[in-house]
Design a protein around this motif. Structure first.
Motif, PDB file in Angstrom:
ATOM      1  N   GLU A 215     -20.992  52.743 -35.418  1.00  0.00           N
ATOM      2  CA  GLU A 215     -20.323  51.725 -36.156  1.00  0.00           C
ATOM      3  C   GLU A 215     -21.382  50.849 -36.920  1.00  0.00           C
TER       4      GLU A 215
ATOM      5  N   GLY B 291     -15.460  57.163 -35.473  1.00  0.00           N
ATOM      6  CA  GLY B 291     -15.457  55.621 -35.035  1.00  0.00           C
ATOM      7  C   GLY B 291     -14.857  55.075 -33.930  1.00  0.00           C
ATOM      8  N   PRO B 292     -15.017  53.896 -33.243  1.00  0.00           N
ATOM      9  CA  PRO B 292     -14.437  53.668 -32.135  1.00  0.00           C
ATOM     10  C   PRO B 292     -12.924  53.641 -31.984  1.00  0.00           C
ATOM     11  N   GLU B 293     -12.359  53.585 -33.017  1.00  0.00           N
ATOM     12  CA  GLU B 293     -10.901  53.520 -33.212  1.00  0.00           C
ATOM     13  C   GLU B 293     -10.282  54.690 -33.395  1.00  0.00           C
ATOM     14  N   MET B 294     -10.884  55.875 -33.195  1.00  0.00           N
ATOM     15  CA  MET B 294     -10.239  57.207 -33.580  1.00  0.00           C
ATOM     16  C   MET B 294      -9.453  57.490 -32.494  1.00  0.00           C
ATOM     17  N   SER B 295      -8.051  58.104 -32.783  1.00  0.00           N
ATOM     18  CA  SER B 295      -7.029  58.484 -31.612  1.00  0.00           C
ATOM     19  C   SER B 295      -7.661  59.649 -31.001  1.00  0.00           C
TER      20      SER B 295
ATOM     21  N   VAL C  96     -20.474  57.954 -31.527  1.00  0.00           N
ATOM     22  CA  VAL C  96     -19.696  57.155 -32.010  1.00  0.00           C
ATOM     23  C   VAL C  96     -20.513  56.083 -32.636  1.00  0.00           C
TER      24      VAL C  96
END
Length: 289
Positions: free
Chosen positions: A267, A243-247, A265
């Motif tokens: 969503e 996902g776009p928020e993965m660190s 990526v």
């Protein structure tokens, strides 16, 4: 992540998929339907499976004339590292030269293993957790002897190693010293491989990996397998998405634990970009500096 993504449709014929993968210098390409939904990944490893399947299909034996020596990049053309090389400098050099890895060779010319993007990620993860300021290449070298081959190693053995492991390159050893290197891409781009397979068993015309011409009735099985099947038949199994928020650290760990060089990526089921190992390594180098 990169938002400029080159993808394949699920119905793309296998030859076209291989052609786009090789000419575009991609290790993996996402498969996306007309609605923009992510359907899987078509990779060099998929192409190795296809070539291996064709070799089995037309009964190519171990005594085929193909040898590692015929396709390897010779030692004098290789970028190599020494075991005392600083890890950060080595990673920077790989990124600058756009190499995915390099053999690690001692002063006697003996191959100690391979320093690759994957082993680089091992350093990144350890450095972040342990705050390691610096290290030597030898501490993050993959020394698995099972990846070593010799000049006479045949096609099927090479395909078997590439198919069963995450390795993208195999050092070629002669008299305990490194003589060259064979990569997945070297095998796939060496057009005489497929032509040798077809000509030796089926009296076929010359075949190019990118644009195969399989015409006679003698090899209808190969024709059906290679020309008529879409890339979706050989989609990479166990394909990861993120996902776009993965660190950054989580992505690095996921790359380290998997054979993949690129992650889609996604969503809401749709592909919005790609992250590859180089993106993570570049970001990590900036943080370390």
């Amino acid at each position: 992540m990169s938002q400029q993504v080159h993808s394949l449709l699920p119905a793309t014929p296998i030859p076209e998929g291989i052609h786009q993968l090789l000419t575009g210098q991609y290790s993996e390409m996402p498969i996306v339907n007309k609605s923009g939904e992510y359907c899987g990944m078509f990779s060099e490893k998929c192409c190795v499976k296809i070539l291996s399947y064709l070799a089995d299909l037309i009964d190519v034996k171990q005594h085929t004339s193909f040898r590692a020596a015929d396709v390897m990049i010779p030692r004098h053309k290789l970028f190599m590292l020494n075991p005392e090389h600083d890890v950060i400098s080595a990673i920077s050099a790989l990124l600058e030269k756009k190499y995915t890895g390099a053999p690690v060779v001692d002063s006697q010319g003996r191959c100690l293993g391979v320093f690759s993007e994957r082993t680089c990620l091992g350093y990144v993860i350890e450095a972040i957790y342990s705050r390691v300021p610096s290290a030597q290449v030898q501490e993050f070298t993959d020394s698995d002897s099972n990846r070593l081959i010799d000049l006479e190693t045949g096609l099927q053995k090479i395909l078997s190693i590439f198919d069963e492991t995450f390795y993208g390159r195999l050092p070629v050893i002669q008299n305990d010293e490194i003589a060259g290197q064979v990569s997945r891409r070297d095998v796939l781009k060496h057009s005489t491989i497929l032509s040798n397979i077809m000509q030796s068993r089926l009296n076929a015309p010359h075949i190019d990996v990118g644009i195969p011409e399989v015409r006679t009735a003698d090899y209808s099985k190969a024709h059906d397998t290679f020309l008529n099947h879409p890339v979706s038949v050989f989609t990479e199994e166990n394909s990861y998405t993120i996902g776009p928020e993965m660190s950054l650290l989580s992505v690095a760990q996921l790359f380290f634990d998997s054979p993949h060089r690129r992650f889609p990526v996604v969503e809401a089921g749709k592909l919005i970009g790609l992250v590859d190992r180089c993106d993570v390594l570049r970001s990590a180098i900036k943080l370390f500096k």
